[in-house]
Design a protein around this motif. Structure first.
Motif, mmCIF file in Angstrom:
data_model
loop_
_atom_site.group_PDB
_atom_site.id
_atom_site.type_symbol
_atom_site.label_atom_id
_atom_site.label_comp_id
_atom_site.label_asym_id
_atom_site.label_seq_id
_atom_site.Cartn_x
_atom_site.Cartn_y
_atom_site.Cartn_z
ATOM 1 N N GLU A 53 0.822 -1.215 0.000
ATOM 2 C CA GLU A 53 0.000 0.000 0.000
ATOM 3 C C GLU A 53 0.857 1.266 0.000
ATOM 4 O OE1 GLU A 53 -2.991 -0.704 3.049
ATOM 5 O OE2 GLU A 53 -4.099 -2.007 1.649
ATOM 6 N N GLN A 54 2.043 1.181 0.583
ATOM 7 C CA GLN A 54 2.917 2.354 0.573
ATOM 8 C C GLN A 54 3.414 2.656 -0.851
ATOM 9 O OE1 GLN A 54 3.202 4.610 2.683
ATOM 10 N NE2 GLN A 54 4.839 5.771 1.668
ATOM 11 N N ILE A 55 3.695 1.606 -1.607
ATOM 12 C CA ILE A 55 4.118 1.820 -3.003
ATOM 13 C C ILE A 55 2.971 2.462 -3.790
ATOM 14 C CG2 ILE A 55 4.657 0.598 -5.163
ATOM 15 C CD1 ILE A 55 6.341 -1.350 -3.431
ATOM 16 N N ILE A 56 1.784 1.929 -3.581
ATOM 17 C CA ILE A 56 0.619 2.492 -4.272
ATOM 18 C C ILE A 56 0.458 3.962 -3.864
ATOM 19 C CG2 ILE A 56 -1.891 2.344 -4.509
ATOM 20 C CD1 ILE A 56 -1.616 -0.712 -3.980
ATOM 21 N N ARG A 57 0.565 4.218 -2.578
ATOM 22 C CA ARG A 57 0.398 5.580 -2.049
ATOM 23 C C ARG A 57 1.405 6.542 -2.689
ATOM 24 N NH1 ARG A 57 0.212 4.357 2.985
ATOM 25 N NH2 ARG A 57 -2.011 4.776 3.243
ATOM 26 N N GLU A 58 2.666 6.115 -2.762
ATOM 27 C CA GLU A 58 3.697 6.994 -3.327
ATOM 28 C C GLU A 58 3.383 7.352 -4.779
ATOM 29 O OE1 GLU A 58 7.101 5.136 -0.419
ATOM 30 O OE2 GLU A 58 7.411 4.942 -2.582
ATOM 31 N N GLU A 59 2.877 6.397 -5.529
ATOM 32 C CA GLU A 59 2.548 6.690 -6.937
ATOM 33 C C GLU A 59 1.272 7.532 -7.043
ATOM 34 O OE1 GLU A 59 4.693 6.277 -9.322
ATOM 35 O OE2 GLU A 59 6.025 5.361 -7.835
ATOM 36 N N MET A 60 0.321 7.290 -6.156
ATOM 37 C CA MET A 60 -0.932 8.055 -6.214
ATOM 38 C C MET A 60 -0.744 9.489 -5.728
ATOM 39 S SD MET A 60 -3.097 6.196 -7.655
ATOM 40 C CE MET A 60 -1.868 5.189 -8.499
ATOM 41 N N ASP A 61 0.191 9.678 -4.808
ATOM 42 C CA ASP A 61 0.451 11.038 -4.318
ATOM 43 C C ASP A 61 0.920 11.959 -5.445
ATOM 44 O OD1 ASP A 61 -0.379 10.782 -1.730
ATOM 45 O OD2 ASP A 61 1.596 10.251 -0.926
ATOM 46 N N LYS A 62 1.455 11.356 -6.518
ATOM 47 C CA LYS A 62 1.904 12.175 -7.644
ATOM 48 C C LYS A 62 0.727 12.684 -8.473
ATOM 49 C CE LYS A 62 6.131 9.450 -8.031
ATOM 50 N NZ LYS A 62 6.757 8.350 -8.788
ATOM 51 N N ILE A 63 -0.433 12.051 -8.324
ATOM 52 C CA ILE A 63 -1.563 12.451 -9.182
ATOM 53 C C ILE A 63 -2.849 12.738 -8.398
ATOM 54 C CG2 ILE A 63 -0.727 11.243 -11.258
ATOM 55 C CD1 ILE A 63 -2.676 8.965 -10.565
ATOM 56 N N GLY A 64 -2.791 12.680 -7.069
ATOM 57 C CA GLY A 64 -4.023 12.932 -6.315
ATOM 58 C C GLY A 64 -3.756 13.253 -4.859
ATOM 59 N N ASN A 65 -4.848 13.558 -4.139
ATOM 60 C CA ASN A 65 -4.778 13.870 -2.708
ATOM 61 C C ASN A 65 -5.333 12.713 -1.903
ATOM 62 O OD1 ASN A 65 -4.425 17.030 -1.917
ATOM 63 N ND2 ASN A 65 -5.120 16.745 -4.026
ATOM 64 N N GLU A 66 -4.606 12.281 -0.878
ATOM 65 C CA GLU A 66 -5.116 11.175 -0.072
ATOM 66 C C GLU A 66 -6.147 11.678 0.950
ATOM 67 O OE1 GLU A 66 -2.217 8.676 1.856
ATOM 68 O OE2 GLU A 66 -3.749 7.176 2.346
ATOM 69 N N VAL A 67 -7.229 10.926 1.075
ATOM 70 C CA VAL A 67 -8.235 11.178 2.116
ATOM 71 C C VAL A 67 -8.558 9.820 2.736
ATOM 72 C CG1 VAL A 67 -9.254 13.210 0.986
ATOM 73 C CG2 VAL A 67 -10.132 10.945 0.435
ATOM 74 N N PHE A 68 -9.433 9.787 3.702
ATOM 75 C CA PHE A 68 -9.827 8.520 4.304
ATOM 76 C C PHE A 68 -11.314 8.606 4.636
ATOM 77 C CE2 PHE A 68 -9.699 5.464 7.995
ATOM 78 C CZ PHE A 68 -9.494 4.342 7.202
ATOM 79 N N MET A 69 -12.111 7.950 3.851
ATOM 80 C CA MET A 69 -13.570 8.054 4.004
ATOM 81 C C MET A 69 -14.087 6.927 4.894
ATOM 82 S SD MET A 69 -14.603 9.224 0.125
ATOM 83 C CE MET A 69 -13.224 8.563 -0.814
ATOM 84 N N PRO A 70 -15.285 7.118 5.459
ATOM 85 C CA PRO A 70 -15.799 6.071 6.359
ATOM 86 C C PRO A 70 -16.254 4.818 5.620
ATOM 87 C CG PRO A 70 -17.406 7.822 6.096
ATOM 88 C CD PRO A 70 -16.171 8.279 5.377
ATOM 89 N N SER A 71 -16.230 3.703 6.351
ATOM 90 C CA SER A 71 -16.722 2.447 5.778
ATOM 91 C C SER A 71 -18.237 2.370 5.820
ATOM 92 C CB SER A 71 -16.164 1.253 6.551
ATOM 93 O OG SER A 71 -14.811 1.117 6.301
ATOM 94 N N ILE A 72 -18.834 2.985 6.847
ATOM 95 C CA ILE A 72 -20.296 2.940 6.910
ATOM 96 C C ILE A 72 -20.864 4.313 6.569
ATOM 97 C CG2 ILE A 72 -20.502 1.002 8.501
ATOM 98 C CD1 ILE A 72 -21.055 3.015 10.737
ATOM 99 N N THR A 73 -21.926 4.305 5.788
ATOM 100 C CA THR A 73 -22.555 5.563 5.390
ATOM 101 C C THR A 73 -24.071 5.381 5.408
ATOM 102 O OG1 THR A 73 -22.129 4.840 3.148
ATOM 103 C CG2 THR A 73 -20.752 6.608 3.964
ATOM 104 N N PRO A 74 -24.799 6.484 5.480
ATOM 105 C CA PRO A 74 -26.257 6.357 5.479
ATOM 106 C C PRO A 74 -26.774 5.800 4.158
ATOM 107 C CG PRO A 74 -25.584 8.668 5.397
ATOM 108 C CD PRO A 74 -24.352 7.870 5.644
ATOM 109 N N ALA A 75 -27.805 5.007 4.243
ATOM 110 C CA ALA A 75 -28.415 4.413 3.045
ATOM 111 C C ALA A 75 -28.881 5.504 2.079
ATOM 112 C CB ALA A 75 -29.589 3.534 3.454
#
Ligand code: ATP
Ligand code: MG
Length: 570
Positions: A53-75
């Protein structure tokens, strides 16, 4: 790290699972199965996953912003896009008991993907044309009610995914970014050690477009996907979209025989029918009745041995979706029980789509649209008018040709490690998300989504990199770089030396695990080291005297080296 202190050691008597990755990862102490498709990552497994995941993160950081969304959401978010009712792997949570229910009866969606969260999120922050394009990504756990979880980490009900979403003011800009993601993915998979076996395949673009999406597929015998490769154009297609030309059948010069309706009650499947009628399977015809999302009833026919590809059919029938017609509709249209549908004498209002595999046959069979009857010796031009056009509406199979190059496809098993998908305005429209242009006018937003299955990749790496003794991790994702094995540790002087080597390696920032167990035999330690699969093995023992034995997991050769030489090599 000291192996004696590691939580999750190798398991001697671990059973064989349905896949190499499950067998080796469980036996090696990387993961523990909680139930089918759900695993605990133990310390070694957590390290590998984190590296991936760190390798993926390093490559994605070059083209996007990291966020962390919730696993549960309202229907409600899922109701807004209509996907609450339609996503066939969607799961929701409910209170488990009366006490929980008494506190709150709220129900939540366990997200299988995050368009429903990221689109409203983006809308809250960015609307001005000045701030476009932008992209958000996260690395997170996803939940899907997969009908068949199998192959260890390759298909779970709970799994890890990197998902990236991009937002654009035009379709062109979306497509430009799409290419950028493709490049980032190529780099990512190459860093993960699966680059040379990972290909880009064309796949379905979903019901809102005729375009293809692109899948990154790792060629792998245990993969669930089938790729059709056209060598002369160097294109890989996922089976679901591979255009296909059926190999020709050889009996066109037969004389036309009189058409006959024969009784064949309750025969299921073309093989059985062909046996019963004593004709080749290629002479049978499979006709299915479908209903389209815009309310039409259509018939689709393929040669026996093939199946109808609903995605291809929906495209030629120019609609968003087709589904098999209800029993009632089939009965009305064919005036027969289900199982006897054919292409003869269907009502005028039923459009008939014939696959090209149905053409160029003489004296073929088709359902008679009469309960218990099959028509044989049917011929175009005599019993049925020759249609203006034949289509390609079949699921491709081995032996098929590419219609453009007329060459037989090569067929490969593969596992999808990533997917890039143009979403157009599907989600921005659902959430009424528009941008404000230079003139202050509201304009539509184009989106793309891009996934990478990080936990599946961990499984695929094991499927690809192992031998009869265990895992052979590529350096970039190995839980440690060095596996230091101490032997004869009951001997105090050797024990001291082994610990000194360990400390020296730590000082030099070598990522090392030290098998410091005193009671374990040399044989066990070596087979554990092979099973765990760390790239370099070092041994300190009575025999190595003032040197250290150096061995690569990929090689048989051992060398006796000084500590300095070893540190130099590492
Ligand atoms: P598949 O066709 O294999 O079910 P998908 O098209 O549903 O995959 P996406 O929704 O595009 O997959 O998810 C992005 C990535 O997540 C996939 O490319 C794959 O690597 C991974 N993935 C999807 N489903 C699972 C699963 N059940 N277990 C593990 N990884 C998965
Ligand atoms: Mg899926």
């Amino acid at each position: 790290m000291l192996y004696s202190k590691l939580f999750g050691k190798t398991k001697k008597n671990s059973k064989e699972y349905d896949s190499t990755n499950a067998t080796l990862l469980i036996k090696g102490g990387f993961i523990d199965q909680v139930m089918a498709g759900t695993y605990t990552y133990l310390t070694l497994g957590t390290k590998v996953l984190a590296k991936i995941e760190q390798i993926i993160r390093e490559e994605m950081d070059k083209i996007g912003n990291e966020v962390f969304m919730p696993s549960i959401t309202p229907a409600s978010l899922w109701q807004q896009t209509g996907r609450f009712e339609t996503v066939d792997v969607l799961m929701k949570t409910v209170p488990a008991n009366k006490f929980a229910l008494a506190k709150s009866d709220a129900e939540y969606v366990l997200n299988p993907t995050h368009e429903e969260v990221v689109t409203p999120l983006a809308k809250k922050f960015i609307t001005s044309y000045k701030d476009f394009p932008f992209a958000l990504y996260q690395i997170q756990t996803k939940f899907r009610n997969e009908p068949r979880v199998k192959s260890g980490l390759l298909r779970g009900r709970e799994f890890r995914m990197k998902d990236l979403y991009s937002f654009h003011t035009s379709e062109e800009d979306m497509k430009k970014y799409y290419e950028k993601v493709k490049e980032a993915y190529v780099k990512t998979f190459s860093r993960l050690g699966i680059g040379k076996d990972t290909v880009v395949a064309l796949a379905s673009g979903g019901s809102f477009t005729d375009d293809f999406s692109h899948e990154f597929q790792t060629l792998c015998d245990t993969g669930e996907d089938t790729l059709f490769y056209d060598k002369s154009s160097s294109v890989y297609y996922n089976r679901e979209v591979a255009p296909s030309l059926a190999p020709e059948v050889k009996y066109h010069d037969e004389k036309m025989l009189p058409r006959q309706d024969v009784v064949g009650e309750g025969i299921i499947g073309v093989e059985e029918l062909a046996n019963f009628l004593k004709i080749p399977v290629e002479k049978t015809t499979k006709t299915l009745i479908f209903e389209t999302d815009d309310g039409r009833v259509i018939a689709a026919a393929v040669r026996g041995g093939y199946d109808v590809n609903e995605d291809k059919l929906r495209k030629v029938a120019r609609c968003k979706a087709v589904k098999l017609a209800s029993e009632k509709t089939v009965k009305t249209v064919t005036k027969a029980e289900v199982g006897y549908a054919g292409i003869l004498d269907l009502p005028k209002e039923v459009e008939v789509y014939l696959d090209e595999s149905v053409a160029n046959r003489t004296n073929f069979e088709t359902g008679a649209n009469k309960t218990h009857y099959h028509s044989i010796n049917v011929n175009f031009g005599r019993d049925i008018p020759l249609p203006k056009q034949f289509f390609d509406i079949k699921i491709s199979k081995r032996g098929d040709l590419n219609p453009k190059t007329k060459k037989e496809y090569q067929v490969f098993a593969a596992s999808e490690v990533g997917n890039i998908f143009p979403l157009y305005t599907k989600f921005s429209e659902a959430f009424d998300y528009k941008y404000i242009d230079r003139e202050g006018k509201e304009k539509p937003i184009y989106m793309g989504c891009y996934g990478i299955g990080s936990s599946r990749i961990m499984g695929i790496i094991v499927e690809k990199y192992h031998d009869e003794r265990g895992i052979v991790w590529p350096k970039a994702v190995a839980p440690f770089q060095v596996h230091l094995v101490g032997l004869d540790l009951k001997d105090e002087s050797i024990k001291t030396k082994a610990h000194e080597v360990y400390q020296a390696l730590l000082k030099k920032n070598v990522d090392v695990i030290f098998d410091d167990r005193v009671e374990t035999t040399a044989g066990e330690k070596f087979s554990d080291a092979d099973l765990i699969g760390i790239p370099t093995r070092l041994v300190v023992s009575k025999r190595t005297a003032d040197k250290i034995e150096f061995k690569k997991r990929t090689e048989k050769k051992t060398e006796l080296l000084s500590l300095d030489d070893i540190i130099g090599r590492l």
